[in-house]
Design an enzyme around this catalytic site. Sequence first.
Site, PDB file in Angstrom:
ATOM      1  N   HIS A 180       0.666  -1.252  -0.010  1.00  0.00           N
ATOM      2  CA  HIS A 180       0.045  -0.064  -0.083  1.00  0.00           C
ATOM      3  C   HIS A 180       1.000   1.215  -0.066  1.00  0.00           C
ATOM      4  CE1 HIS A 180       0.461  -0.601   4.290  1.00  0.00           C
ATOM      5  NE2 HIS A 180       0.665   0.999   4.263  1.00  0.00           N
TER       6      HIS A 180
HETATM    7  C1  UD1 Z   1      -2.642   5.311   5.545  1.00  0.00           C
HETATM    8  C2  UD1 Z   1      -1.300   5.785   6.061  1.00  0.00           C
HETATM    9  C3  UD1 Z   1      -0.184   4.848   5.967  1.00  0.00           C
HETATM   10  C4  UD1 Z   1      -0.510   3.660   6.586  1.00  0.00           C
HETATM   11  C5  UD1 Z   1      -1.923   3.136   6.018  1.00  0.00           C
HETATM   12  C6  UD1 Z   1      -2.178   1.629   6.629  1.00  0.00           C
HETATM   13  C7  UD1 Z   1      -0.942   8.303   6.146  1.00  0.00           C
HETATM   14  C8  UD1 Z   1      -0.162   9.389   5.593  1.00  0.00           C
HETATM   15  N1  UD1 Z   1      -1.060   7.162   5.500  1.00  0.00           N
HETATM   16  O1  UD1 Z   1      -2.169   4.870   4.050  1.00  0.00           O
HETATM   17  O2  UD1 Z   1       0.833   5.338   6.819  1.00  0.00           O
HETATM   18  O3  UD1 Z   1       0.576   2.472   6.533  1.00  0.00           O
HETATM   19  O4  UD1 Z   1      -2.880   4.023   6.146  1.00  0.00           O
HETATM   20  O5  UD1 Z   1      -3.282   0.803   5.940  1.00  0.00           O
HETATM   21  O6  UD1 Z   1      -1.659   8.666   7.130  1.00  0.00           O
HETATM   22  N2  UD1 Z   1      -9.714   4.135   1.258  1.00  0.00           N
HETATM   23  C9  UD1 Z   1     -10.891   3.499   1.130  1.00  0.00           C
HETATM   24  N3  UD1 Z   1     -11.475   3.183   2.325  1.00  0.00           N
HETATM   25  C10 UD1 Z   1     -10.923   3.207   3.392  1.00  0.00           C
HETATM   26  C11 UD1 Z   1      -9.637   4.154   3.834  1.00  0.00           C
HETATM   27  C12 UD1 Z   1      -9.179   4.436   2.443  1.00  0.00           C
HETATM   28  O7  UD1 Z   1     -11.364   3.307  -0.213  1.00  0.00           O
HETATM   29  O8  UD1 Z   1     -11.541   2.858   4.597  1.00  0.00           O
HETATM   30  C13 UD1 Z   1      -8.819   4.765  -0.027  1.00  0.00           C
HETATM   31  C14 UD1 Z   1      -9.341   6.086  -0.498  1.00  0.00           C
HETATM   32  O9  UD1 Z   1      -9.574   6.049  -1.854  1.00  0.00           O
HETATM   33  C15 UD1 Z   1      -8.231   7.131  -0.116  1.00  0.00           C
HETATM   34  C16 UD1 Z   1      -7.110   5.816  -0.050  1.00  0.00           C
HETATM   35  O10 UD1 Z   1      -7.513   4.847   0.257  1.00  0.00           O
HETATM   36  O11 UD1 Z   1      -7.909   7.962  -0.776  1.00  0.00           O
HETATM   37  C17 UD1 Z   1      -5.716   6.054   0.745  1.00  0.00           C
HETATM   38  O12 UD1 Z   1      -6.146   6.353   2.142  1.00  0.00           O
HETATM   39  P1  UD1 Z   1      -5.430   7.005   3.268  1.00  0.00           P
HETATM   40  O13 UD1 Z   1      -5.873   7.094   4.583  1.00  0.00           O
HETATM   41  O14 UD1 Z   1      -5.253   8.610   2.638  1.00  0.00           O
HETATM   42  O15 UD1 Z   1      -3.898   6.711   3.131  1.00  0.00           O
HETATM   43  P2  UD1 Z   1      -3.464   5.078   2.968  1.00  0.00           P
HETATM   44  O16 UD1 Z   1      -2.884   4.489   1.776  1.00  0.00           O
HETATM   45  O17 UD1 Z   1      -4.507   4.045   3.438  1.00  0.00           O
HETATM   46  N1  UDP Z   2      -3.585  -6.478   8.464  1.00  0.00           N
HETATM   47  C1  UDP Z   2      -4.742  -7.143   8.644  1.00  0.00           C
HETATM   48  N2  UDP Z   2      -5.531  -7.625   7.231  1.00  0.00           N
HETATM   49  C2  UDP Z   2      -4.779  -7.353   6.082  1.00  0.00           C
HETATM   50  C3  UDP Z   2      -3.550  -6.800   6.167  1.00  0.00           C
HETATM   51  C4  UDP Z   2      -2.983  -6.313   7.300  1.00  0.00           C
HETATM   52  O1  UDP Z   2      -5.191  -7.347   9.606  1.00  0.00           O
HETATM   53  O2  UDP Z   2      -5.452  -7.673   5.126  1.00  0.00           O
HETATM   54  C5  UDP Z   2      -2.977  -6.059   9.751  1.00  0.00           C
HETATM   55  C6  UDP Z   2      -1.456  -6.613   9.950  1.00  0.00           C
HETATM   56  O3  UDP Z   2      -1.404  -7.899  10.774  1.00  0.00           O
HETATM   57  C7  UDP Z   2      -0.848  -5.343  11.110  1.00  0.00           C
HETATM   58  C8  UDP Z   2      -1.516  -4.187  10.393  1.00  0.00           C
HETATM   59  O4  UDP Z   2      -2.667  -4.677   9.649  1.00  0.00           O
HETATM   60  O5  UDP Z   2      -1.480  -5.740  12.325  1.00  0.00           O
HETATM   61  C9  UDP Z   2      -0.552  -3.459   9.770  1.00  0.00           C
HETATM   62  O6  UDP Z   2      -1.496  -2.588   8.787  1.00  0.00           O
HETATM   63  P1  UDP Z   2      -1.018  -1.860   7.531  1.00  0.00           P
HETATM   64  O7  UDP Z   2      -0.201  -2.752   6.775  1.00  0.00           O
HETATM   65  O8  UDP Z   2      -2.378  -1.301   6.932  1.00  0.00           O
HETATM   66  O9  UDP Z   2      -0.230  -0.535   7.999  1.00  0.00           O
HETATM   67  P2  UDP Z   2       1.310  -0.280   8.215  1.00  0.00           P
HETATM   68  O10 UDP Z   2       1.549  -0.836   9.613  1.00  0.00           O
HETATM   69  O11 UDP Z   2       1.992  -0.353   7.022  1.00  0.00           O
HETATM   70  O12 UDP Z   2       1.172   1.218   8.793  1.00  0.00           O
END
Ligand code: UD1
Ligand code: UDP
Length: 367
Positions: free
Chosen positions: A206
């Site tokens: 991601h």
């Molecule tokens: C965010 C965090 C990242 C973290 C990740 C974990 C920031 C800058 N980024 O990234 O550090 O590792 O979460 O998963 O805070 N979206 C949906 N449904 C949701 C949420 C998001 O469809 O419930 C889609 C939307 O199109 C959105 C995109 O995902 O624009 C990105 O979501 P966002 O929360 O901005 O950043 P992540 O890539 O999820």
């Molecule tokens: N995780 C989960 N389901 C998934 C992918 C990840 O439960 O399909 C869990 C994973 O085990 C960990 C957390 O989500 O506990 C990590 O989140 P993510 O990778 O979204 O964020 P990051 O750690 O990179 O910020």
Amino acid sequence: MLKVICVCGARPNFMKIAPLMRVFRESGRMQPILVHTGQHYDERMSRLFFRDLGIPAPDVDLEVGSGSHAVQTAEVMKRFEPLCLEHRPDWVIVVGDVNSTIACALVAAKLGIRVAHVEAGLRSFDRSMPEEINRVLTDAISDLLFVTEPSGVENLRREGVPEERVHLVGNVMIDTLLANRERAAASTILQDLGLRRRGYDLVTLHRPSNVDDSAALGPILDALLEVAGVRDVVFPIHPRTRKNLAAFGFEERIGRQSRIRLIEPQGYLDFLKLMSDAHAVLTDSGGVQEETTILGVPCLTLRHNTERPITLTEGTNRLVAPTKQGILDALAAVDGAAGAAPRMPILWDGRAAERIREVLLSAGARS
Ligand code: UD1
Ligand code: UDP
């Protein structure tokens, strides 16, 4: 009673907040208020974890949703400020490095409310990562910094953070893993997907650097297509990645290979089971690097750096160039190596949340 606002917003925050909410509530000396910013909002990115991990329903949901960095951060700030003014907590507790983390820390600090940052001090030294900016800024304005690994203590010392603010306490994400391991073992996800133990690789992606650019994502998918020639590939897709796969026209290309299982984001217990029994995990997640270390499962991190170096030196993690050949070579090396053994970095023992509670209680209420 020590009044604390606990903030969560995005998927990795839920695993970190779960043990904190539990020990704060159990103490009888703290009044925790749980605030969900709404940064993540899909059922499978948010509510599922409250159920899986027994987190109480948030007292408040700010419902900010998605947006650019500026919009999302500003929306959290605008909606969080009145809440702080209403409750006047002794502490605001923020976890991790997402936009919700810096937004709430900044609001609290400017109101003179003390901020505690859980998972402080981690540094990738790569300012092109939005998380690195969030980490540096949050740490700079926090009154208590709870650190997961010794490198974090070093980083904070180098940045001039007064030593008495810094506490090496272990890892709340590992508290959650150890507390849920047995329950996860009972998950039927392998049978449901028709998978064999160690017969598949698990993939999560991601990071914008890997998934927002078709020239970066394409070669990773090419590698996965090749791996699927010999082994199943299980790929729970983050919504950011799902959106980009469609936008780049890649969905059909990988959809044609039936051994690549594109599945919805998984709940915590099913995902923990999938990690535990994988041949290897390919990821750019922060938390997954730590979890695979404890599980003793090889982790190939498709990045050029990590803010969690202990997973390289003491764990099962390896940095892998996110290119087709880089990935295939790294997987070949996994096959050639002896099986990884579970490791336990210092203080990753399931009691980090308790240590944090004790420090907070002894720091006490606002004078
Ligand atoms: C965010 C965090 C990242 C973290 C990740 C974990 C920031 C800058 N980024 O990234 O550090 O590792 O979460 O998963 O805070 N979206 C949906 N449904 C949701 C949420 C998001 O469809 O419930 C889609 C939307 O199109 C959105 C995109 O995902 O624009 C990105 O979501 P966002 O929360 O901005 O950043 P992540 O890539 O999820
Ligand atoms: N995780 C989960 N389901 C998934 C992918 C990840 O439960 O399909 C869990 C994973 O085990 C960990 C957390 O989500 O506990 C990590 O989140 P993510 O990778 O979204 O964020 P990051 O750690 O990179 O910020």
